[in-house]
Design an enzyme around this catalytic site. Structure first.
Site, PDB file in Angstrom:
ATOM      1  N   ASP A   1       0.878  -1.006   0.515  1.00 28.98           N
ATOM      2  CA  ASP A   1      -0.042  -0.421   0.058  1.00 28.98           C
ATOM      3  C   ASP A   1       0.932   1.171  -0.327  1.00 28.98           C
ATOM      4  O   ASP A   1       0.512   2.031   0.666  1.00 28.98           O
ATOM      5  CB  ASP A   1      -0.720   0.492   0.976  1.00 28.98           C
ATOM      6  CG  ASP A   1      -2.145   0.710   0.860  1.00 28.98           C
ATOM      7  OD1 ASP A   1      -2.606   1.322  -0.282  1.00 28.98           O
ATOM      8  OD2 ASP A   1      -2.470   1.006   2.201  1.00 28.98           O
TER       9      ASP A   1
ATOM     10  N   LYS B   1       1.517   4.789  -0.856  1.00 31.41           N
ATOM     11  CA  LYS B   1       1.088   5.528  -1.792  1.00 31.41           C
ATOM     12  C   LYS B   1       1.443   7.181  -0.796  1.00 31.41           C
ATOM     13  O   LYS B   1       2.603   7.101   0.363  1.00 31.41           O
ATOM     14  CB  LYS B   1      -0.410   6.179  -1.532  1.00 31.41           C
ATOM     15  CG  LYS B   1      -1.178   5.507  -0.082  1.00 31.41           C
ATOM     16  CD  LYS B   1      -2.515   4.836  -0.343  1.00 31.41           C
ATOM     17  CE  LYS B   1      -2.714   5.013   0.459  1.00 31.41           C
ATOM     18  NZ  LYS B   1      -4.353   4.532   0.743  1.00 31.41           N
TER      19      LYS B   1
ATOM     20  N   ASN C   1       0.840   7.544   2.768  1.00 32.83           N
ATOM     21  CA  ASN C   1       1.292   6.633   3.990  1.00 32.83           C
ATOM     22  C   ASN C   1       3.011   6.358   3.984  1.00 32.83           C
ATOM     23  O   ASN C   1       3.960   6.001   4.415  1.00 32.83           O
ATOM     24  CB  ASN C   1       1.164   5.070   3.382  1.00 32.83           C
ATOM     25  CG  ASN C   1      -0.181   4.169   3.189  1.00 32.83           C
ATOM     26  OD1 ASN C   1      -0.567   4.758   3.896  1.00 32.83           O
ATOM     27  ND2 ASN C   1      -0.541   3.532   2.981  1.00 32.83           N
TER      28      ASN C   1
ATOM     29  N   ASP D   1       1.809   3.200   7.827  1.00 35.70           N
ATOM     30  CA  ASP D   1       0.614   2.380   7.879  1.00 35.70           C
ATOM     31  C   ASP D   1       0.777   0.633   7.430  1.00 35.70           C
ATOM     32  O   ASP D   1       0.151   0.549   5.827  1.00 35.70           O
ATOM     33  CB  ASP D   1      -0.227   2.712   6.984  1.00 35.70           C
ATOM     34  CG  ASP D   1      -1.458   2.187   6.415  1.00 35.70           C
ATOM     35  OD1 ASP D   1      -1.651   1.157   6.716  1.00 35.70           O
ATOM     36  OD2 ASP D   1      -2.933   2.533   6.120  1.00 35.70           O
TER      37      ASP D   1
ATOM     38  N   THR E   1      -4.727   0.249  -2.527  1.00 39.29           N
ATOM     39  CA  THR E   1      -5.597   0.883  -2.892  1.00 39.29           C
ATOM     40  C   THR E   1      -5.392   1.799  -4.335  1.00 39.29           C
ATOM     41  O   THR E   1      -4.806   1.033  -5.807  1.00 39.29           O
ATOM     42  CB  THR E   1      -4.493   2.494  -2.645  1.00 39.29           C
ATOM     43  OG1 THR E   1      -4.918   2.188  -0.847  1.00 39.29           O
ATOM     44  CG2 THR E   1      -5.581   3.732  -2.722  1.00 39.29           C
TER      45      THR E   1
END
Length: 163
Positions: free
Chosen positions: A88, A90, A93, A110, A130
């Site tokens: 994840d 991104k 994060n 995260d 995501t």
């Protein structure tokens, strides 16, 4: 603060315990739980998210984007060498340690989707992602590995440069 009825955070805590000593991964100090929640005690990252910086500026200069990518890619390599896939990556994060917002002070946060690779064939099957940052192999649902994080790094670089 993680609501226990919504998800089990034991894998996230285990990964943070083992790998948060890296300078560009959020430091984990402790966890406490009550009947409803698990409370994770980590660094206070007062500089905010890379996403906020991008929304305020639209793009980053090539030199700054290059520095951010180098820092994040080095931390991702550390995770991959240990068999951990973040899944994840991104801008929301990636947080800055303080308000100076220096690329060297960015931290990966995260780890809710992170997974320690254990499968015999070395592939993950659960689609965790995501939408804007997901690798095609995750969507195919035929198994994927740490390469999904590399795809996300490419999308991250594009986002930093093009907005």
């Amino acid at each position: 603060m993680i609501e226990k009825s919504k998800r089990d955070c034991s894998e996230e805590v285990a990964i943070l315990i083992r790998y948060s000593a890296h300078p560009n991964i959020v430091s984990f100090y402790d966890a406490y739980e009550d009947d409803r929640y698990v409370y994770l005690f980590t660094d206070l990252l007062a500089g905010g998210e890379l996403l906020s910086r991008l929304l305020a500026r639209r793009t980053l200069a090539e030199a700054e984007a290059s520095e951010v990518l180098e820092v994040v890619a080095t931390a991702v390599r550390y995770l991959h060498d240990a068999g951990v896939v973040h899944r994840d990556l991104k801008p929301s994060n990636l947080l800055y340690a303080d308000d100076r917002c220096r690329p060297a002070d960015i931290r990966i946060c995260d780890f809710g989707f992170a997974k320690q690779m254990r499968a015999e064939n070395g592939l993950l099957m659960t689609p965790c992602y995501t939408a804007n940052f997901v690798a095609p192999e995750v969507l195919r649902r035929q198994g994927y590995d740490e390469a999904c994080d590399i795809w996300s790094l490419g999308v991250l670089l594009y986002t930093m440069l093009a907005g």
